[in-house]
Design a protein around this motif. Structure first.
Motif, short mmCIF file in Angstrom:
data_model
loop_
_atom_site.label_atom_id
_atom_site.label_comp_id
_atom_site.label_asym_id
_atom_site.label_seq_id
_atom_site.Cartn_x
_atom_site.Cartn_y
_atom_site.Cartn_z
N VAL A 122 0.92 -1.21 0.00
CA VAL A 122 -0.04 -0.03 0.01
C VAL A 122 0.87 1.37 -0.02
CG1 VAL A 122 -1.77 1.37 1.18
CG2 VAL A 122 -1.57 -1.31 1.27
N ILE A 123 0.65 2.13 -1.09
CA ILE A 123 1.54 3.32 -1.09
C ILE A 123 0.43 4.49 -0.53
CG2 ILE A 123 2.77 5.09 -2.42
CD1 ILE A 123 3.58 2.71 -4.28
N LEU A 124 0.75 5.28 0.33
CA LEU A 124 -0.12 6.46 0.83
C LEU A 124 0.84 7.65 0.24
CD1 LEU A 124 -1.00 5.13 4.64
CD2 LEU A 124 -2.51 5.16 2.51
N ASP A 125 0.20 8.26 -0.65
CA ASP A 125 1.17 9.13 -1.57
C ASP A 125 0.70 10.28 -0.81
OD1 ASP A 125 3.01 9.93 -3.46
OD2 ASP A 125 1.44 10.73 -4.67
N GLU A 126 1.82 11.16 -0.27
CA GLU A 126 1.74 12.62 0.34
C GLU A 126 0.85 12.29 1.56
OE1 GLU A 126 3.22 14.78 -0.83
OE2 GLU A 126 3.55 14.89 -3.01
N MET A 127 1.11 11.32 2.25
CA MET A 127 0.45 11.04 3.48
C MET A 127 0.24 12.17 4.43
SD MET A 127 2.64 8.22 5.64
CE MET A 127 1.47 7.88 6.87
N ASN A 128 1.11 13.08 4.60
CA ASN A 128 0.87 14.17 5.41
C ASN A 128 0.08 15.53 4.84
OD1 ASN A 128 3.04 14.59 3.65
ND2 ASN A 128 4.20 16.13 5.40
N LEU A 129 -0.78 15.29 3.91
CA LEU A 129 -1.47 16.15 3.28
C LEU A 129 -2.81 16.33 4.31
CD1 LEU A 129 -1.67 15.88 -0.55
CD2 LEU A 129 -0.66 18.01 0.70
N ALA A 130 -3.20 15.32 5.13
CA ALA A 130 -4.00 15.33 5.95
C ALA A 130 -3.41 14.90 7.34
CB ALA A 130 -5.09 14.48 5.93
N LYS A 131 -3.98 15.25 8.47
CA LYS A 131 -3.47 15.06 9.74
C LYS A 131 -3.49 13.34 9.98
CE LYS A 131 -3.84 18.81 12.72
NZ LYS A 131 -2.53 18.92 13.22
N VAL A 132 -2.22 12.69 9.85
CA VAL A 132 -2.15 11.03 9.55
C VAL A 132 -2.82 10.62 11.06
CG1 VAL A 132 -0.49 9.33 9.77
CG2 VAL A 132 0.08 11.40 8.76
N GLU A 133 -2.91 11.24 12.35
CA GLU A 133 -3.52 10.71 13.25
C GLU A 133 -5.04 10.77 13.34
OE1 GLU A 133 -1.45 13.35 13.16
OE2 GLU A 133 0.00 12.82 14.52
N TYR A 134 -5.52 11.48 12.28
CA TYR A 134 -7.20 11.42 12.01
C TYR A 134 -7.38 10.23 11.18
CZ TYR A 134 -7.44 16.41 13.57
OH TYR A 134 -7.44 17.33 14.39
N TYR A 135 -6.89 9.96 10.08
CA TYR A 135 -7.35 8.81 9.08
C TYR A 135 -6.84 7.79 9.31
CZ TYR A 135 -3.29 9.91 6.22
OH TYR A 135 -1.93 9.77 5.53
N PHE A 136 -5.41 7.52 10.13
CA PHE A 136 -4.78 6.55 10.13
C PHE A 136 -4.55 5.67 11.46
CE2 PHE A 136 -0.38 4.38 8.88
CZ PHE A 136 -0.91 3.62 8.27
N SER A 137 -5.43 6.46 12.35
CA SER A 137 -5.16 6.00 13.63
C SER A 137 -5.70 4.46 14.01
CB SER A 137 -6.06 7.03 14.54
OG SER A 137 -7.35 6.64 14.42
N ASP A 138 -6.55 4.06 13.20
CA ASP A 138 -6.94 2.67 13.52
C ASP A 138 -5.73 1.49 13.24
OD1 ASP A 138 -9.52 3.30 14.37
OD2 ASP A 138 -10.73 3.20 12.39
N PHE A 139 -5.38 2.07 12.11
CA PHE A 139 -4.24 1.23 11.46
C PHE A 139 -3.03 1.28 12.29
CE2 PHE A 139 -6.04 0.74 7.43
CZ PHE A 139 -5.40 -0.23 6.60
N LEU A 140 -2.67 2.55 12.90
CA LEU A 140 -1.50 2.39 13.78
C LEU A 140 -1.84 1.43 15.25
CD1 LEU A 140 -0.49 6.12 13.64
CD2 LEU A 140 0.76 4.50 12.82
N SER A 141 -3.14 1.75 15.46
CA SER A 141 -3.32 0.99 16.68
C SER A 141 -3.57 -0.42 16.48
CB SER A 141 -4.80 1.51 17.19
OG SER A 141 -4.90 2.81 17.62
N CYS A 142 -3.98 -0.94 15.28
CA CYS A 142 -4.04 -2.17 15.03
C CYS A 142 -2.72 -3.09 14.70
CB CYS A 142 -4.83 -2.68 14.00
SG CYS A 142 -6.54 -2.35 14.33
N LEU A 143 -1.72 -2.02 14.10
CA LEU A 143 -0.30 -2.64 13.86
C LEU A 143 0.34 -2.80 15.29
CD1 LEU A 143 0.62 -0.48 10.78
CD2 LEU A 143 0.51 -3.18 10.75
N GLU A 144 0.18 -1.75 15.96
CA GLU A 144 0.70 -1.85 17.37
C GLU A 144 0.34 -2.78 18.19
OE1 GLU A 144 3.98 -0.88 17.62
OE2 GLU A 144 3.59 -0.04 15.70
#
Length: 652
Positions: free
Chosen positions: A371-393
């Motif tokens: 999965v390539i998240l291109d320009e991933m910091n155009l939005a706040k990463v914690e808003y849209y990616f928090s579920d992924f971060l939590s599940c990965l960790e």
């Protein structure tokens, strides 16, 4: 039972043992021992990573004898030619499972056998014929790093071997990588080409390859437990949009064809889908020929009066795009843009490219997906990616060593939902889903007035790799050579995948904390002391890091050593610059003393006077000044930025 495909074996293994983790590790070992090993093959028995206990030739067929006990019921006869123990100064073997010995290690093994075993050269030649170390050293390389570099150069892309090594090893150590750097420096290109490199270019037929005249009639289905338990399947309305649905409220009889046979079955409308019941003969065929997660080709004929099922091939099941390219938008505030959402008006789930890739990855656990998240910091990463971060960790291993993780909630309905894409592939979307272990996440970032800075908690969870190498002269000279190198692997995609995924163990070494095993401690002791000293230094300046960073650094070092990704010292250097330095940002009052102390630590010999004096500036610009060149030069660059602007950050 005789298993003809690895997928069938995996389903049988899961059914028999009901493992609490993905079965790819044990299943792959059994498959190699059962199906791939042949009469006359040479086998090498190892004890750990640095000791050989025997080399012999396979003389018997596969046997299964439970009387040998639960631990060793799988048997093959072997004529052992070399039985003396042979020890190595470095890691030569990878895992205790059945796996191929990399060609690059055979020269090391031969040298050790000849020097440590009585009549070693004669015994070796009895097995392998008359060979020398040069014969193995000159063989086609199986270094993934060298081969991928050739692949990139054949596509007119220039990256150093050191950078490619860090890119691959970072993904082998953890499935989340951030690529930073200026615009146009090749961040996205290397990620895209690596996904292409890991994908078979000679794919079998996919649903999108169905002839245009049959495109609306043929579908690729994945078999799910409910189909076996309740003897039926749910057919979405999209699959029947050209079929006359009159009478389906009360049920209509259709013909089901399978395996050269046919029988009548009842089809009945149920809310926004249609239920197709399975009868005795079809269920007998299904249970004997198929397993959960297998794929079936469904062809709807005669205006919906005939449903023809055929067994899908293993090649077709593995086919499909292994890359989801996701362009992040500034208005993303939650995970709906990544994972999709349930539409209560249409009573359907609207999946995204990413979710569909995850569903394909779950079906094909032996294949890596990207999965390539291109320009991933155009939005706040914690808003849209928090579920992924939590599940990965949330990934961890239980007492038995099995992988566990939390799931991402997709919808709140009791039953899975089905979605048919434009290629007529049917996706079954469950209420909750784990992130498959074979999915790798690569984010690309730029820093300018349109983007957001990363919080420390995001940087703490990834390797951060700067992509700022620009060599115009080498790039310009590529046009002068008409015979650019190409990938030496050719069609052997399985070799690439096996090496990259650690023989399909993926990141279990991280989650099992294998670096704490006694056999790794001597190799990692010096690195541990370096990281511990840095932890004390940054803690004194109010910038400590925790156990997660240590776990990931040590796992990276194991992978780098295992796959010959540069020197051990260079691997430690890479982890300092990728795992410790990225979280450093702040003003002069916060960072000046810390950066100066880091410069002193990384330079060879004590730094005298002002680092920005003319004499020191020249010295600090040279690699040989530093014990850890990548880290030292980065700290010096940050120090210069801090004194010039009053503020600095790692990603700039």
């Amino acid at each position: 039972m005789h298993y003809t495909t690895k997928a069938q074996l995996r389903a049988g293994y899961d059914q028999a043992y009901k493992p609490r983790q993905e079965s790819v590790n044990n299943m792959d070992s059994i498959w190699g021992f059962y199906n791939e090993m042949k009469h006359g093959d040479i086998v090498i028995a190892n004890k750990g990573w640095k000791e050989l206990t025997g080399i012999g030739r396979v003389t018997g067929d596969y046997e299964y004898d439970p009387r040998e006990g639960d631990d060793y019921p799988h048997i093959r006869s072997v004529e052992w030619v070399i039985t003396s123990p042979v020890k190595f100064a470095e890691n030569v073997f990878s895992t205790p499972t059945v796996t191929r010995v990399p060609q690059r290690h055979m020269a090391k093994i031969r040298k050790a056998v000849v020097s440590q075993v009585a009549d070693g050269e004669k015994l070796w030649n009895d097995l392998f014929g008359t060979t020398s170390e040069d014969d193995f050293a000159s063989a086609v390389t199986d270094s993934l790093i060298d081969d991928f570099q050739n692949y990139l150069q054949s596509n007119r892309l220039m990256y150093s071997k050191e950078f490619i090594g860090r890119f691959i090893t970072s993904l082998q150590a953890k499935p989340f990588l951030i690529l930073s750097g200026g615009s146009g420096t090749g961040k996205t290109k290397i990620a895209q080409h690596f996904a292409d490199y890991m994908n078979d270019s000679t794919e079998a037929e996919t649903p999108g390859d169905v002839p245009a005249e049959d495109r609306g009639k043929s579908f690729l289905l994945q078999l799910h437990p409910y189909m076996f338990d309740y003897q039926r399947m749910m057919v979405t309305v999209e699959m029947l949009e050209w079929v006359n649905l009159d009478g389906l409220e009360d049920g209509v009889e259709v013909e089901v064809r399978f395996g050269g046979k046919a029988e009548k079955s009842l089809m009945k409308k149920q809310r926004n889908a249609v239920r197709l019941g399975f009868r005795k003969h079809f269920m007998a065929w299904l249970t004997s020929e198929c397993r959960i997660d297998d794929s079936l080709r469904l062809t709807i004929e005669d205006e919906g009066r005939v449903f023809a099922f055929s067994k899908d091939s293993e090649e077709m099941r593995q086919a499909g795009d292994n890359l989801a390219f996701v362009s992040v938008r500034p208005d993303w505030l939650n995970n709906r843009s990544l994972m999709g959402y349930y539409n209560p008006i249409t009573e359907q789930y609207e999946p995204t490219t990413l979710l569909k890739l995850m569903l394909r990855a779950e079906q094909n656990p032996a294949k890596p997906y990207f999965v390539i998240l291109d320009e991933m910091n155009l939005a706040k990463v914690e808003y849209y990616f928090s579920d992924f971060l939590s599940c990965l960790e949330s990934r961890r291993c239980d007492e038995a060593g099995y992988l566990k993780q939390e799931a991402i909630e997709l919808h709140q309905l009791a039953q899975p939902l089905e979605h048919v894409d434009a290629s007529n592939r049917v996706y079954v979307i469950p209420p909750k889903m784990h992130i498959p272990v074979n999915v790798y996440l690569i984010g690309t970032v730029n820093i300018d007035e349109t983007t957001y800075m990363f919080s420390p908690k995001v940087l703490d969870r990834a390797n951060v790799l700067e992509c700022n190498e620009i060599d115009f002269q080498s790039y310009w000279n590529t046009g002068d050579d008409p015979s650019m190198p190409s990938s030496s692997y050719g069609p052997a995609i399985a070799d690439r995948s096996s090496i990259f995924t650690n023989e399909e163990n993926y990141h279990l070494a991280l989650y099992r904390k294998e670096f704490l095993n006694a056999n790794h401690k001597p190799m990692l002791q010096e690195a541990f002391e370096v990281i511990s000293e840095l932890q004390e230094l940054v803690k004194e300046e109010g910038r400590p890091f925790g156990y997660r960073v240590l776990d990931e650094i040590m796992t990276y070092l194991i992978m780098a050593q295992k796959y010959d990704s540069g020197t051990f010292e260079s691997a430690v250097d890479a982890q300092i610059v990728q795992k410790i330095l990225p979280k450093l940002h702040g003003n002069r009052k916060e960072l000046e003393l810390l950066l100066r102390r880091l410069l002193d630590r990384f330079t060879i010999g004590k730094l005298q006077g002002d680092p920005l004096s003319s004499d020191n500036r020249d010295v600090l610009g040279m690699e040989e000044t530093y014990r850890f060149p990548l880290s030292g030069k980065k700290v010096f660059a940050m120090y210069k930025q801090l004194l010039q602007t009053g503020y600095c950050s790692f990603i700039c």
